[in-house]
Write an enzyme that holds these catalytic residues in place. Structure first.
Site, PDB file in Angstrom:
ATOM      1  N   HIS A  47       0.854  -1.209  -0.241  1.00 47.65           N
ATOM      2  CA  HIS A  47      -0.055   0.018  -0.043  1.00 47.65           C
ATOM      3  C   HIS A  47       0.843   1.149  -0.037  1.00 47.65           C
ATOM      4  O   HIS A  47       1.951   1.247   0.612  1.00 47.65           O
ATOM      5  CB  HIS A  47      -0.908  -0.213   1.365  1.00 47.65           C
ATOM      6  CG  HIS A  47      -1.969   1.043   1.347  1.00 47.65           C
ATOM      7  ND1 HIS A  47      -1.584   2.097   1.768  1.00 47.65           N
ATOM      8  CD2 HIS A  47      -3.263   1.119   0.871  1.00 47.65           C
ATOM      9  CE1 HIS A  47      -2.735   3.075   1.820  1.00 47.65           C
ATOM     10  NE2 HIS A  47      -3.589   2.597   1.199  1.00 47.65           N
ATOM     11  N   PRO A  48       0.476   2.202  -0.566  1.00 45.99           N
ATOM     12  CA  PRO A  48       1.438   3.538  -0.733  1.00 45.99           C
ATOM     13  C   PRO A  48       1.959   4.138   0.584  1.00 45.99           C
ATOM     14  O   PRO A  48       2.785   4.653   0.455  1.00 45.99           O
ATOM     15  CB  PRO A  48       0.358   4.714  -1.253  1.00 45.99           C
ATOM     16  CG  PRO A  48      -0.577   3.638  -2.218  1.00 45.99           C
ATOM     17  CD  PRO A  48      -0.757   2.518  -1.495  1.00 45.99           C
ATOM     18  N   VAL A  49       1.384   3.976   1.544  1.00 44.04           N
ATOM     19  CA  VAL A  49       1.989   4.648   2.969  1.00 44.04           C
ATOM     20  C   VAL A  49       3.160   3.681   3.415  1.00 44.04           C
ATOM     21  O   VAL A  49       3.833   3.669   4.464  1.00 44.04           O
ATOM     22  CB  VAL A  49       0.835   4.780   3.851  1.00 44.04           C
ATOM     23  CG1 VAL A  49       0.063   5.905   3.664  1.00 44.04           C
ATOM     24  CG2 VAL A  49       0.200   3.564   4.436  1.00 44.04           C
ATOM     25  N   LYS A  50       3.045   2.232   2.914  1.00 47.60           N
ATOM     26  CA  LYS A  50       4.107   1.303   3.425  1.00 47.60           C
ATOM     27  C   LYS A  50       5.278   1.324   2.804  1.00 47.60           C
ATOM     28  O   LYS A  50       5.592   2.631   2.281  1.00 47.60           O
ATOM     29  CB  LYS A  50       3.441  -0.199   3.225  1.00 47.60           C
ATOM     30  CG  LYS A  50       2.189  -0.470   3.649  1.00 47.60           C
ATOM     31  CD  LYS A  50       1.850  -0.640   5.091  1.00 47.60           C
ATOM     32  CE  LYS A  50       0.454  -0.575   5.642  1.00 47.60           C
ATOM     33  NZ  LYS A  50      -0.186  -1.537   5.312  1.00 47.60           N
ATOM     34  N   ILE A  51       6.352   0.761   3.076  1.00 46.13           N
ATOM     35  CA  ILE A  51       7.727   0.805   2.990  1.00 46.13           C
ATOM     36  C   ILE A  51       8.095   1.129   1.326  1.00 46.13           C
ATOM     37  O   ILE A  51       8.797   2.023   0.784  1.00 46.13           O
ATOM     38  CB  ILE A  51       8.582  -0.202   3.377  1.00 46.13           C
ATOM     39  CG1 ILE A  51       8.471  -0.445   5.191  1.00 46.13           C
ATOM     40  CG2 ILE A  51      10.084  -0.005   3.221  1.00 46.13           C
ATOM     41  CD1 ILE A  51       8.820   0.812   5.810  1.00 46.13           C
TER      42      ILE A  51
END
Ligand SMILES: *Cc1c(COP(=O)(O)O)cnc(C)c1O
Length: 385
Positions: A185-189
Site C-alpha cells: 500500500h502507498p503508505v508502506k515501505i
C-alpha cells in the site's frame, strides 16, 4: 499538510510502468515473476508469491495452513483489522493476545500464559499472527519456541516491515515464521499502488498459495485427477480466488525495490533525529527490541497526558490545524463494533487500550525533508506546553 506517510515515486518508477503498458502482458506476464524473484532474494526466502494486497495474502495464508471452522486464530489487538479478519474469512474464531507496553508488539509472556490456559480448555490456536508493528520484528524466537511446544503455525504480518531485519537476517527469511506477509500500500515501505506478497520456505505451501491466488486452478498434469484432455486443459482442485497482482503493479514494485535500501536508510535517519529532537518533550518515544532493526514504517509516540492540560483529541486537532498530519495506529481491533458484537469488551486487552489512549504516529516517509521534520518538532513544542 505534512502527511504521516507518503509514497516516493521516481521517474524510473514511471518509466518501468509505462514499459509494461507497451508490452504484451498487463497481467499474468513475466514481470510478476521477476518481482517475486527479487523479493525472494531481498528476504533470503525460497519462495515469494505476489498477490493483489496484503489482506488477500493473509486470507490465502490462512487457507494454505488449513484454517477453518472450529479453529482459532490469535493476533495482536494493536494492528490493522485485516490481521484478524483473515481468520473470520475462513470461518475460524479469532482471539487476541495483549501487547508488550515497550515494543507495542504481541507480548510473548502474555502469549505463553494464554496458551497454558487454552490448553487446559482444549482451545489452542491453530495459527498465531504476530504483527511487526511500525516495522519492528516481534520476538520471533520466543513465539517460535511456543509454536513448537503447542503446535500452532505462524503467519507473520510484516506489512510494515519490508526491509527490516531480525537477528541479522531479513524479515521474511522464514527462520521463525511459516509464512510472512508484506503490504505494498502507498503508505508502506515500498509500493505497487495496491499489492501484497507472501514468502515461505516450504515448497508445498508456495504451490498451494499460487493456486489459491488464481481460483484454485492448476495446469500441472502431476496434480490432476485424470489425464489431460488436451493442450487447453486445466483443473480446479479447490476453491480459490482472483487475488492476482498485475504486471503493471509488479513493474512498479520491482523499480521501487531498487530503492528499498535508500528508503529504509532515510527512515532510520529520520527516526534517530526525532529521538534526539523530541527527548525533552512529554512524550514516550519508541523503544527498540533487542536484535530487531526496524524499517520504521511508523514513528509511534505516547503522549504523557498527565503532564498536559489538553486531551488527546485536542492535541491531534491542534497539530492538524498546524499542518502536521499526525495519525493513530491503532484503535484496538477488539474494540471495533464488529468485534464487540462477537463478545469482546473494554478491558479485555488493557495494554493495547492504554496505548491507544496515548498514541500518536508522527509523520515519517523517505521524501520528508529535514526542514519538514523541524516543522513537526516545532509544532509539537508549541502544542505540548
Ligand atoms: C496495511 C496493513 C494490512 C493490509 O494491507 P493491504 O495491502 O492494504 O491489504 C494488514 N496488516 C497490517 C498490519 C497493515 O498495516
Amino acid at each position: 499538510m505534512i502527511p504521516y506517510g507518503r509514497q516516493s515515486i521516481s521517474a524510473q518508477d514511471i518509466d518501468a510502468v509505462v514499459e509494461v503498458l507497451r508490452s504484451d502482458w498487463l497481467t499474468q506476464g513475466p514481470t510478476i515473476e521477476r518481482f517475486e524473484q527479487a523479493m525472494a532474494a531481498t528476504c533470503q526466502a525460497r519462495h515469494a508469491v505476489a498477490v493483489s494486497n496484503a489482506t488477500a495474502a493473509l486470507h490465502i495464508a490462512c487457507l494454505a495452513l488449513d484454517l477453518g471452522p472450529g479453529d482459532w486464530l490469535w493476533t495482536s489487538p494493536n494492528t490493522f483489522v485485516a490481521s484478524a479478519n483473515c481468520g473470520l474469512y475462513c470461518g475460524a474464531q479469532v482471539d487476541f493476545v495483549d501487547i508488550d507496553p515497550l515494543t507495542l508488539n504481541l507480548s510473548v509472556p502474555a502469549l505463553a500464559a494464554k496458551l497454558a490456559q487454552a490448553q487446559s480448555r482444549g482451545r489452542l490456536p491453530k495459527i498465531v499472527v504476530p504483527v511487526a508493528f511500525a516495522g519492528q520484528s516481534c520476538d520471533m524466537a520466543g513465539i517460535r519456541a511456543l509454536a513448537e511446544q503447542y503446535g500452532f503455525r505462524i503467519i507473520e504480518d510484516a506489512s510494515h516491515a519490508v526491509g527490516a531485519s531480525y537477528r541479522g537476517r531479513p524479515v521474511g527469511c522464514g527462520d521463525f515464521a511459516d509464512i510472512t506477509v508484506f503490504s505494498f500500500h502507498p503508505v508502506k515501505i515500498i509500493t505497487t499502488g495496491e499489492g501484497g506478497l507472501l514468502t515461505t520456505q516450504d515448497d508445498q505451501l508456495a504451490e498451494r498459495l499460487r493456486r489459491l491466488r488464481s481460483h484454485g486452478i492448476t495446469r500441472d498434469p502431476a496434480l490432476m485427477t485424470q489425464a489431460s484432455d488436451g493442450p487447453w486443459y486445466y483443473q480446479q482442485l479447490e476453491l480459490g480466488y482472483n487475488y492476482r497482482i498485475t504486471d503493471i503493479q509488479a513493474a512498479l514494485g520491482l523499480s521501487q525495490l531498487t530503492r528499498l535500501h535508500a528508503f529504509v536508510t532515510r527512515r532510520r535517519a529520520l527516526a534517530a533525529r526525532y529521538a534526539e529532537l523530541l527527548a525533552d518533550l512529554p512524550l514516550t518515544l519508541p523503544s527498540a527490541q533487542q536484535d530487531a532493526e526496524s524499517a520504521w514504517h511508523l514513528y509511534p509516540v505516547r503522549v504523557q497526558l498527565d503532564a498536559l492540560h489538553s486531551d488527546q483529541a485536542q492535541i491531534f486537532s491542534a497539530l492538524r490545524a498546524a499542518g502536521i498530519g499526525v495519525n493513530l495506529h491503532y484503535i484496538p481491533v477488539h474494540l471495533q463494533p464488529f468485534y464487540r458484537q462477537l463478545g469482546f469488551a473494554d478491558g479485555d486487552f488493557p495494554e493495547a487500550e492504554r496505548y491507544y489512549r496515548q498514541a500518536m504516529s508522527l509523520p515519517l516517509y523517505p521524501d520528508m525533508t529535514d526542514e519538514q521534520q523541524e516543522q513537526v518538532v516545532q509544532a509539537l513544542i508549541s502544542v505540548l506546553h
